[in-house]
Design a protein around this motif. Structure first.
Motif, PDB file in Angstrom:
ATOM      1  N   PHE A 221     -26.671 -35.387  67.496  1.00  0.00           N
ATOM      2  CA  PHE A 221     -25.519 -35.198  66.714  1.00  0.00           C
ATOM      3  C   PHE A 221     -25.512 -36.049  65.417  1.00  0.00           C
ATOM      4  CE2 PHE A 221     -21.041 -36.044  65.705  1.00  0.00           C
ATOM      5  CZ  PHE A 221     -20.691 -34.876  65.294  1.00  0.00           C
ATOM      6  N   LEU A 222     -25.241 -35.110  64.336  1.00  0.00           N
ATOM      7  CA  LEU A 222     -25.288 -35.637  63.106  1.00  0.00           C
ATOM      8  C   LEU A 222     -26.544 -36.433  62.071  1.00  0.00           C
ATOM      9  CD1 LEU A 222     -22.397 -36.202  62.027  1.00  0.00           C
ATOM     10  CD2 LEU A 222     -22.451 -38.708  62.375  1.00  0.00           C
ATOM     11  N   THR A 223     -27.666 -36.575  63.037  1.00  0.00           N
ATOM     12  CA  THR A 223     -28.609 -37.225  62.303  1.00  0.00           C
ATOM     13  C   THR A 223     -29.442 -36.395  61.323  1.00  0.00           C
ATOM     14  OG1 THR A 223     -29.344 -38.067  64.784  1.00  0.00           O
ATOM     15  CG2 THR A 223     -30.939 -38.097  63.210  1.00  0.00           C
ATOM     16  N   ALA A 224     -29.344 -35.220  61.418  1.00  0.00           N
ATOM     17  CA  ALA A 224     -29.882 -34.285  60.509  1.00  0.00           C
ATOM     18  C   ALA A 224     -29.224 -34.186  59.128  1.00  0.00           C
ATOM     19  CB  ALA A 224     -30.187 -32.808  60.863  1.00  0.00           C
ATOM     20  N   HIS A 225     -27.894 -34.846  59.138  1.00  0.00           N
ATOM     21  CA  HIS A 225     -27.151 -34.891  58.031  1.00  0.00           C
ATOM     22  C   HIS A 225     -27.045 -36.415  57.271  1.00  0.00           C
ATOM     23  CE1 HIS A 225     -25.617 -30.919  59.030  1.00  0.00           C
ATOM     24  NE2 HIS A 225     -25.773 -31.464  60.290  1.00  0.00           N
ATOM     25  N   LEU A 226     -27.587 -37.184  57.802  1.00  0.00           N
ATOM     26  CA  LEU A 226     -27.816 -38.439  57.089  1.00  0.00           C
ATOM     27  C   LEU A 226     -28.894 -38.401  56.182  1.00  0.00           C
ATOM     28  CD1 LEU A 226     -28.226 -40.627  60.611  1.00  0.00           C
ATOM     29  CD2 LEU A 226     -26.141 -40.298  59.273  1.00  0.00           C
ATOM     30  N   SER A 227     -29.012 -39.646  55.299  1.00  0.00           N
ATOM     31  CA  SER A 227     -30.102 -39.733  54.425  1.00  0.00           C
ATOM     32  C   SER A 227     -31.096 -39.273  54.665  1.00  0.00           C
ATOM     33  CB  SER A 227     -29.869 -41.111  53.627  1.00  0.00           C
ATOM     34  OG  SER A 227     -30.659 -41.804  54.594  1.00  0.00           O
ATOM     35  N   LYS A 228     -32.134 -38.814  53.654  1.00  0.00           N
ATOM     36  CA  LYS A 228     -33.537 -38.397  54.012  1.00  0.00           C
ATOM     37  C   LYS A 228     -34.284 -39.638  54.839  1.00  0.00           C
ATOM     38  CE  LYS A 228     -37.945 -37.633  51.502  1.00  0.00           C
ATOM     39  NZ  LYS A 228     -38.466 -37.345  50.473  1.00  0.00           N
ATOM     40  N   ASP A 229     -33.950 -40.919  54.459  1.00  0.00           N
ATOM     41  CA  ASP A 229     -34.768 -42.077  54.939  1.00  0.00           C
ATOM     42  C   ASP A 229     -34.350 -41.963  56.482  1.00  0.00           C
ATOM     43  OD1 ASP A 229     -35.584 -42.635  52.617  1.00  0.00           O
ATOM     44  OD2 ASP A 229     -35.019 -44.519  52.321  1.00  0.00           O
ATOM     45  N   ASP A 230     -33.195 -41.939  56.788  1.00  0.00           N
ATOM     46  CA  ASP A 230     -32.541 -41.985  58.267  1.00  0.00           C
ATOM     47  C   ASP A 230     -33.105 -40.785  58.973  1.00  0.00           C
ATOM     48  OD1 ASP A 230     -31.349 -44.462  57.680  1.00  0.00           O
ATOM     49  OD2 ASP A 230     -29.465 -43.571  57.370  1.00  0.00           O
ATOM     50  N   VAL A 231     -32.903 -39.725  58.571  1.00  0.00           N
ATOM     51  CA  VAL A 231     -33.778 -38.519  59.108  1.00  0.00           C
ATOM     52  C   VAL A 231     -35.135 -38.699  59.546  1.00  0.00           C
ATOM     53  CG1 VAL A 231     -34.193 -36.121  59.019  1.00  0.00           C
ATOM     54  CG2 VAL A 231     -32.139 -36.859  58.078  1.00  0.00           C
ATOM     55  N   LEU A 232     -35.867 -39.075  58.623  1.00  0.00           N
ATOM     56  CA  LEU A 232     -37.188 -39.446  58.842  1.00  0.00           C
ATOM     57  C   LEU A 232     -37.463 -40.487  59.956  1.00  0.00           C
ATOM     58  CD1 LEU A 232     -38.823 -38.968  55.246  1.00  0.00           C
ATOM     59  CD2 LEU A 232     -38.840 -37.398  57.107  1.00  0.00           C
ATOM     60  N   ARG A 233     -36.711 -41.520  59.492  1.00  0.00           N
ATOM     61  CA  ARG A 233     -36.878 -42.803  60.454  1.00  0.00           C
ATOM     62  C   ARG A 233     -36.470 -42.286  61.908  1.00  0.00           C
ATOM     63  NH1 ARG A 233     -36.145 -46.977  56.767  1.00  0.00           N
ATOM     64  NH2 ARG A 233     -34.211 -46.209  56.274  1.00  0.00           N
TER      65      ARG A 233
ATOM     66  N   ALA B 285     -33.055 -31.566  55.388  1.00  0.00           N
ATOM     67  CA  ALA B 285     -33.590 -32.161  56.432  1.00  0.00           C
ATOM     68  C   ALA B 285     -34.828 -31.479  56.813  1.00  0.00           C
ATOM     69  CB  ALA B 285     -32.531 -32.564  57.641  1.00  0.00           C
ATOM     70  N   VAL B 286     -34.777 -30.317  57.007  1.00  0.00           N
ATOM     71  CA  VAL B 286     -36.169 -29.427  57.692  1.00  0.00           C
ATOM     72  C   VAL B 286     -37.146 -29.735  56.466  1.00  0.00           C
ATOM     73  CG1 VAL B 286     -36.884 -27.217  57.920  1.00  0.00           C
ATOM     74  CG2 VAL B 286     -34.668 -27.885  58.784  1.00  0.00           C
ATOM     75  N   ARG B 287     -36.919 -29.730  55.289  1.00  0.00           N
ATOM     76  CA  ARG B 287     -37.929 -29.727  54.259  1.00  0.00           C
ATOM     77  C   ARG B 287     -38.547 -31.438  54.396  1.00  0.00           C
ATOM     78  NH1 ARG B 287     -34.314 -27.545  50.727  1.00  0.00           N
ATOM     79  NH2 ARG B 287     -34.724 -24.932  50.789  1.00  0.00           N
ATOM     80  N   SER B 288     -37.777 -32.324  54.317  1.00  0.00           N
ATOM     81  CA  SER B 288     -38.278 -33.646  54.291  1.00  0.00           C
ATOM     82  C   SER B 288     -39.328 -33.801  55.653  1.00  0.00           C
ATOM     83  CB  SER B 288     -36.866 -34.593  54.342  1.00  0.00           C
ATOM     84  OG  SER B 288     -36.108 -34.361  53.465  1.00  0.00           O
ATOM     85  N   CYS B 289     -38.857 -33.456  56.755  1.00  0.00           N
ATOM     86  CA  CYS B 289     -39.662 -33.637  57.863  1.00  0.00           C
ATOM     87  C   CYS B 289     -40.803 -32.979  57.864  1.00  0.00           C
ATOM     88  CB  CYS B 289     -38.926 -33.082  59.199  1.00  0.00           C
ATOM     89  SG  CYS B 289     -37.530 -34.157  59.605  1.00  0.00           S
ATOM     90  N   VAL B 290     -40.784 -31.760  57.434  1.00  0.00           N
ATOM     91  CA  VAL B 290     -42.158 -30.938  57.333  1.00  0.00           C
ATOM     92  C   VAL B 290     -43.093 -31.494  56.289  1.00  0.00           C
ATOM     93  CG1 VAL B 290     -43.072 -28.648  56.641  1.00  0.00           C
ATOM     94  CG2 VAL B 290     -41.074 -28.840  58.000  1.00  0.00           C
ATOM     95  N   ALA B 291     -42.537 -32.153  55.240  1.00  0.00           N
ATOM     96  CA  ALA B 291     -43.271 -32.714  54.108  1.00  0.00           C
ATOM     97  C   ALA B 291     -43.792 -33.921  54.606  1.00  0.00           C
ATOM     98  CB  ALA B 291     -42.475 -32.936  52.965  1.00  0.00           C
ATOM     99  N   ALA B 292     -43.255 -34.621  55.748  1.00  0.00           N
ATOM    100  CA  ALA B 292     -43.917 -35.915  56.145  1.00  0.00           C
ATOM    101  C   ALA B 292     -44.723 -35.619  57.461  1.00  0.00           C
ATOM    102  CB  ALA B 292     -42.680 -36.648  56.655  1.00  0.00           C
ATOM    103  N   GLY B 293     -44.846 -34.147  57.760  1.00  0.00           N
ATOM    104  CA  GLY B 293     -45.795 -34.162  58.615  1.00  0.00           C
ATOM    105  C   GLY B 293     -45.319 -33.714  60.016  1.00  0.00           C
ATOM    106  N   ILE B 294     -43.807 -33.880  60.144  1.00  0.00           N
ATOM    107  CA  ILE B 294     -42.970 -33.759  61.561  1.00  0.00           C
ATOM    108  C   ILE B 294     -42.754 -32.197  61.595  1.00  0.00           C
ATOM    109  CG2 ILE B 294     -40.794 -34.364  62.689  1.00  0.00           C
ATOM    110  CD1 ILE B 294     -41.168 -37.025  60.628  1.00  0.00           C
ATOM    111  N   PRO B 295     -43.282 -31.723  62.551  1.00  0.00           N
ATOM    112  CA  PRO B 295     -43.142 -30.162  62.740  1.00  0.00           C
ATOM    113  C   PRO B 295     -41.557 -29.842  63.285  1.00  0.00           C
ATOM    114  CG  PRO B 295     -44.850 -30.750  63.817  1.00  0.00           C
ATOM    115  CD  PRO B 295     -44.397 -31.835  63.540  1.00  0.00           C
ATOM    116  N   VAL B 296     -40.903 -29.065  62.605  1.00  0.00           N
ATOM    117  CA  VAL B 296     -39.565 -28.671  62.905  1.00  0.00           C
ATOM    118  C   VAL B 296     -39.260 -27.151  63.536  1.00  0.00           C
ATOM    119  CG1 VAL B 296     -37.150 -28.714  61.741  1.00  0.00           C
ATOM    120  CG2 VAL B 296     -38.641 -30.205  61.303  1.00  0.00           C
TER     121      VAL B 296
END
Ligand SMILES: Nc1nc(=O)c2c([nH]1)NC[C@@H]1CN(c3ccc(C(=O)N[C@@H](CCC(=O)O)C(=O)O)cc3)CN21
Ligand SMILES: CC(C)C(=O)C(=O)O
Ligand SMILES: [Mg+2]
Length: 289
Positions: free
Chosen positions: A90-102, A127-138
């Motif tokens: 809950f909430l995690t995907a709505h945090l800042s890009k840094d926090d989502v990636l962390r 959030a989906v775009r940030s993860c995917v760009a960092a190599g995290i499949p969503v």
């Protein structure tokens, strides 16, 4: 039957293309992950339903990242072939890009997950775009999104009206475009789910979404009827695990009370002659040795 090769995003893409249905189940610990793998499951979801079926919360809202991590570690120790996906809490995907990636990064680096699942449509695209760009499949998740239960006003079917049906189709397309490798569609009418599955090229995994999806997911404790209380109406019960566990426990309690357990095969005998020498030989029982 269990297959050998590891399930990857490519495997799932090929399965959709060839019309091979994807079997996904939740698991929350080592033994359930072992069984899910042995049964040939393609994807294991460490779902935040953890909070409700294992931890006893009354929704998925209280589940923390630490709890998801703890259980993800247990699951990834038990499963090699299936793709292990963990829910962002809950909430995690709505945090800042840094926090989502962390958060997503910890689930992968510490937990051993190979992908994360994010609830929501339009509002989680970045959030989906940030993860995917960092190599995290969503894996995306739309329709009934249980983390929004308090917003939705209950666990209600979604997409029944023209406007909400249109929005779901649009969101599925946007999530595909943002790079999600699959999308979970929860509690939507069968015809809508089928049309979404035909519209997007990524696999659509349904739960309470009918027969036209590219795969299905159910909660482990629901399909095995294992102490989850009452299950949603879309669940099919494939075994009575809770009943079997209960009758085993009842027999155990009975046999402890009657003395039938432990019997001879469950005890360790002393070496012959030792007992006599313990208390014999002139009664020097404090002599030791
Ligand atoms: N044990 C369990 N199974 C799940 O599938 C599940 C969880 N827990 N916890 C998190 C969410 C909550 N989910 C739920 C919970 C209840 C319904 C439910 O009762 N739905 C009604 C439909 C209501 C309507 O008519 O709109 C149903 O009859 O199934 C659906 C999904 C799915 N997830
Ligand atoms: C029901 C599935 C899709 C889920 O998100 C969960 O188990 O948390
Ligand atoms: Mg979930």
């Amino acid at each position: 039957m269990a297959q050998e090769k590891t399930v990857t995003l490519r495997t799932l893409r090929r399965m959709k293309k060839e019309g091979e249905r994807i079997a996904m189940v939740t698991a929350y610990d080592y033994p359930s992950a072992r069984l899910a793998e042995e049964a040939g499951t393609d994807i294991i979801l460490v779902g935040d339903s953890l909070g409700m079926v294992v931890l006893g919360y009354d929704s998925t809202v209280p589940v923390t990242l630490e709890e998801m991590l703890h259980h993800t570690k247990a699951v990834t120790r038990g499963a090699r072939r299936p793709l292990v996906v963990t829910d962002l809490p809950f909430l995690t995907a709505h945090l800042s890009k840094d926090d989502v990636l962390r958060a997503a990064g910890r689930l992968m680096q510490e937990g051993g997950a190979r992908a994360v699942k994010i609830e929501g449509g339009e509002e989680v695209l970045s959030a989906v775009r940030s993860c995917v760009a960092a190599g995290i499949p969503v894996m995306a998740h739309i329709g009934l999104t249980p983390q929004s239960v308090h917003q939705l006003g209950g666990y209600l079917i979604q997409g029944r009206e023209l406007e909400s049906a249109r929005r779901l189709i649009h969101e599925a397309k946007q999530l595909e475009e943002a790079g999600a490798f699959a999308v979970v569609l929860e509690c939507v009418p069968e015809e809508l789910a089928e049309s979404i599955a035909q519209t997007v090229s990524i696999p659509v995994i349904g739960i309470g979404a009918g027969r036209g999806c590219d795969g299905q997911v159910l909660v482990y404790h629901d399909l095995l009827q294992y102490g989850a209380g009452s299950s949603p109406s879309f669940v099919k019960v494939f075994s009575q695990t809770g009943q079997s566990a209960l009758s085993g426990l009842q027999s155990y309690v009975e046999e402890v009370r009657s003395g039938a357990f432990p019997s001879e095969e469950h005890v360790f005998p002393l070496k012959s002659g030792v007992l006599e020498r313990l208390y014999g030989e002139g009664g020097d029982k404090d002599a030791g040795g």
